[in-house]
Design an enzyme around this catalytic site. Sequence first.
Site: not given
Ligand SMILES: [Zn+2]
Length: 313
Positions: A130, A250
Amino acid sequence: MKEIIVYFHPDCLLQNNGDNHPERKHRLEVILQMINKIKKIKISIKKSPLAKLEIINLVHPKKYIEEIFLLIPKSGLQGIEKEPYADTYLCPDSKNAILRSCGAGIASADTIMKDNNKRTFCLIRPPGHHAETIRANGFCFINNVAVTARYLQQKYKINKVAIVDFDVHHGNGSQEIFYNDKTVSYGSIHQSPLFPGTGLEEEIGVGNIFNAPIKSGINGKEFISIFNNKILAKLDKFKPEVILISAGFDAHKRDPLANINLNSKDFYHITKGIVQIAENHSQGRIISFLEGGYDLVALSESAYQHLLALAEI
Ligand SMILES: [Zn+2]
């Protein structure tokens, strides 16, 4: 079979995001325990070095890195984002955790370029995908995979690097960093809508960005079919010289941060597809980076499946 080198450092356990935060040290601890029991493949753990600032500088400006380190608190936690996603924190031990995480990728690049019989897995936190050029977010400060891509290009004159991201969240940072760069392709499959909100199919960069947004609730069979058609097929055409994986776990059905229904074994098949492309075009060269994955059972099982496939040729 390839030998797997795992780059890890205990400093990465010291990054602290506060109680009840999903990104916690136990994530690395359960994977370490799992690795120590592996007998099926040749695997060893090496200490990750501190990344040098001039190498991080290949992606992030010096001023940005200095500002992050200046924000590190003497005690307690320092949040670095504004609402609505105010969940990225610095703690007194963050500096070395950040530098070791990035250093794992750099050491990996040296390892795989010197020895074709090895692949590496960066067992690290904080994660990186990110982190944008000048913006920390989503638990990420330095974009580990991006720095490694640039290091491979600079030191080893690699022309084409591919980043494949199967974390359930879009790697907005990796996309932003390479958006106008034909020498690096970025392919991501991710739940949409979901944090960070980027990664629409029409975001294509200069023809080097491949996004496959998927709806919540899909299962492993559907996921793998989309991954093969929208990511691997394009990767095959790009013919990378090295493949970097943003390995987030995830998208597992047990994960608390998303709603995709993969089981642990699906990560074997996903990884195997990437390995086949690496064998066809990249002299087998792969470096994998841990990104997300927040259910400890799912994380350990899925990382195990990932490592098994990573060792295959
Ligand atoms: Zn993630």
